[in-house]
Motif scaffolding. Structure first.
Motif, short mmCIF file in Angstrom:
data_model
loop_
_atom_site.label_atom_id
_atom_site.label_comp_id
_atom_site.label_asym_id
_atom_site.label_seq_id
_atom_site.Cartn_x
_atom_site.Cartn_y
_atom_site.Cartn_z
N ARG A 65 0.83 -1.21 0.00
CA ARG A 65 0.00 0.00 0.00
C ARG A 65 0.87 1.26 0.00
NH1 ARG A 65 -4.46 2.33 -1.52
NH2 ARG A 65 -5.33 3.76 -0.02
N LYS A 66 1.88 1.28 0.86
CA LYS A 66 2.77 2.45 0.92
C LYS A 66 3.51 2.64 -0.40
CE LYS A 66 3.74 2.35 5.87
NZ LYS A 66 4.77 2.11 6.89
N ILE A 67 4.00 1.55 -0.97
CA ILE A 67 4.71 1.64 -2.24
C ILE A 67 3.78 2.17 -3.33
CG2 ILE A 67 5.83 0.29 -4.06
CD1 ILE A 67 6.80 -1.61 -1.83
N ALA A 68 2.55 1.68 -3.34
CA ALA A 68 1.58 2.13 -4.34
C ALA A 68 1.32 3.62 -4.22
CB ALA A 68 0.28 1.34 -4.19
N ILE A 69 1.02 4.07 -3.03
CA ILE A 69 0.69 5.48 -2.82
C ILE A 69 1.87 6.38 -3.16
CG2 ILE A 69 0.14 7.18 -1.03
CD1 ILE A 69 -1.63 4.98 0.24
N GLU A 70 3.07 5.98 -2.75
CA GLU A 70 4.27 6.79 -3.03
C GLU A 70 4.53 6.93 -4.52
OE1 GLU A 70 7.32 4.74 -0.92
OE2 GLU A 70 6.67 5.50 1.04
N VAL B 168 8.39 -3.08 -6.26
CA VAL B 168 8.52 -4.00 -5.12
C VAL B 168 9.96 -4.48 -5.00
CG1 VAL B 168 7.82 -6.25 -4.22
CG2 VAL B 168 6.11 -4.72 -5.18
N ALA B 169 10.56 -4.84 -6.11
CA ALA B 169 11.95 -5.30 -6.08
C ALA B 169 12.88 -4.22 -5.56
CB ALA B 169 12.37 -5.76 -7.47
N LYS B 170 12.65 -2.99 -5.98
CA LYS B 170 13.48 -1.87 -5.52
C LYS B 170 13.34 -1.70 -4.01
CE LYS B 170 14.24 3.06 -6.16
NZ LYS B 170 13.78 4.27 -6.85
N ALA B 171 12.11 -1.82 -3.50
CA ALA B 171 11.88 -1.69 -2.06
C ALA B 171 12.59 -2.78 -1.27
CB ALA B 171 10.38 -1.70 -1.77
N LEU B 172 12.77 -3.94 -1.90
CA LEU B 172 13.43 -5.06 -1.24
C LEU B 172 14.93 -5.11 -1.54
CD1 LEU B 172 10.77 -7.87 -1.76
CD2 LEU B 172 11.26 -6.56 0.33
N GLY B 173 15.39 -4.20 -2.37
CA GLY B 173 16.81 -4.18 -2.72
C GLY B 173 17.23 -5.35 -3.59
N LYS C 36 7.41 5.56 -20.56
CA LYS C 36 8.47 6.06 -19.69
C LYS C 36 8.03 7.41 -19.14
CE LYS C 36 11.17 2.69 -21.08
NZ LYS C 36 10.29 1.66 -21.51
N ILE C 37 7.59 7.40 -17.90
CA ILE C 37 7.16 8.63 -17.27
C ILE C 37 7.82 8.75 -15.91
CG2 ILE C 37 4.92 8.76 -18.43
CD1 ILE C 37 3.67 7.66 -15.85
N ALA C 38 8.03 9.95 -15.50
CA ALA C 38 8.55 10.19 -14.15
C ALA C 38 7.36 10.54 -13.28
CB ALA C 38 9.56 11.32 -14.16
N VAL C 39 7.15 9.77 -12.26
CA VAL C 39 6.01 10.01 -11.38
C VAL C 39 6.46 10.96 -10.29
CG1 VAL C 39 4.36 8.96 -9.80
CG2 VAL C 39 5.08 7.74 -11.84
N ILE D 22 -1.34 -2.09 -5.62
CA ILE D 22 -0.51 -2.91 -6.51
C ILE D 22 -0.49 -4.37 -6.07
CG2 ILE D 22 0.97 -1.02 -7.31
CD1 ILE D 22 3.12 -2.02 -5.35
N GLN D 23 -1.47 -4.80 -5.30
CA GLN D 23 -1.51 -6.16 -4.78
C GLN D 23 -1.50 -7.21 -5.89
OE1 GLN D 23 -3.21 -3.64 -3.53
NE2 GLN D 23 -2.53 -3.62 -1.43
N ARG D 24 -2.01 -6.87 -7.04
CA ARG D 24 -2.07 -7.81 -8.16
C ARG D 24 -0.69 -8.32 -8.56
NH1 ARG D 24 -2.60 -6.83 -14.18
NH2 ARG D 24 -1.87 -4.79 -13.57
N VAL D 25 0.35 -7.56 -8.26
CA VAL D 25 1.70 -7.96 -8.64
C VAL D 25 2.10 -9.27 -7.96
CG1 VAL D 25 2.96 -6.74 -6.81
CG2 VAL D 25 4.03 -7.08 -9.04
N LEU D 26 1.48 -9.61 -6.85
CA LEU D 26 1.82 -10.84 -6.14
C LEU D 26 1.42 -12.09 -6.91
CD1 LEU D 26 0.73 -9.81 -2.54
CD2 LEU D 26 3.07 -9.90 -3.47
N THR D 27 0.40 -11.98 -7.76
CA THR D 27 -0.12 -13.17 -8.44
C THR D 27 -0.04 -13.13 -9.96
OG1 THR D 27 -2.33 -12.22 -8.35
CG2 THR D 27 -1.70 -13.72 -6.57
N SER D 28 0.20 -11.95 -10.53
CA SER D 28 0.27 -11.88 -11.99
C SER D 28 1.29 -10.85 -12.43
CB SER D 28 -1.11 -11.56 -12.58
OG SER D 28 -1.57 -10.33 -12.10
N PRO D 29 1.85 -11.00 -13.63
CA PRO D 29 2.88 -10.08 -14.11
C PRO D 29 2.37 -8.64 -14.22
CG PRO D 29 2.81 -12.05 -15.47
CD PRO D 29 1.61 -12.09 -14.57
N TRP D 30 3.20 -7.73 -13.75
CA TRP D 30 2.92 -6.30 -13.87
C TRP D 30 4.27 -5.61 -13.79
CZ3 TRP D 30 -0.71 -3.28 -10.04
CH2 TRP D 30 -0.83 -1.96 -10.46
N LEU D 31 4.81 -5.28 -14.92
CA LEU D 31 6.18 -4.81 -15.05
C LEU D 31 6.52 -3.68 -14.09
CD1 LEU D 31 8.83 -5.05 -16.66
CD2 LEU D 31 7.93 -3.30 -18.16
#
Length: 124
Positions: free
Chosen positions: A30-35, A56-61, A87-90, A41-50
């Motif tokens: 939730r925090k990653i999504a809002i930031e 998520v990977a960045k947050a986990l290093g 390619k957008i900068a959020v 972004i929960q769907r990333v746990l079960t299906s591909p979402w680039l």
């Protein structure tokens, strides 16, 4: 006799393990999504979402392909996904806490009730 059968799905990090790893680092999906401008972004746990995989990977290093190797088996599929991803900068503005509105004299004086309509009433 080896009975362990490894499939690509078994190699992926379990969704509960991803959530636990994020919690250990003091964050959540939730925090990653809002930031990053997403509502969830929960769907990333079960299906591909680039994009979400990368967040998520960045947050986990780690790299996304370390977390979900089955999603990266065919490099051509991922290359196509990268090409199709905009390619957008959020940049999200920081929300400011709203200052409480100043009370007017009438409200501050406590002129509440049925006779606070500004009209003259016989019982005043």
């Amino acid at each position: 006799m080896a009975t362990k059968k490894s499939t690509s799905v078994q190699e992926d990090m379990h969704p509960a393990d991803v959530i636990a790893a994020l919690r250990k680092r003091g964050t959540s999906l939730r925090k990653i999504a809002i930031e990053n401008g997403y509502s969830h972004i929960q769907r990333v746990l079960t299906s591909p979402w680039l994009a979400a995989e990368q967040l998520v990977a960045k947050a986990l290093g780690r790299k996304p392909e370390d977390l979900w190797p089955s999603r990266y088996l065919n490099p051509a599929d991922r290359a196509l996904a990268f090409q199709q991803t905009r390619k957008i900068a959020v940049t999200m503005p920081h929300k400011r806490k709203q200052q409480p509105q100043k009370l007017t004299h009438e409200v501050a004086a406590g002129s509440f009730g049925p006779q606070s309509d500004g009209l003259t009433h016989p019982n005043q």
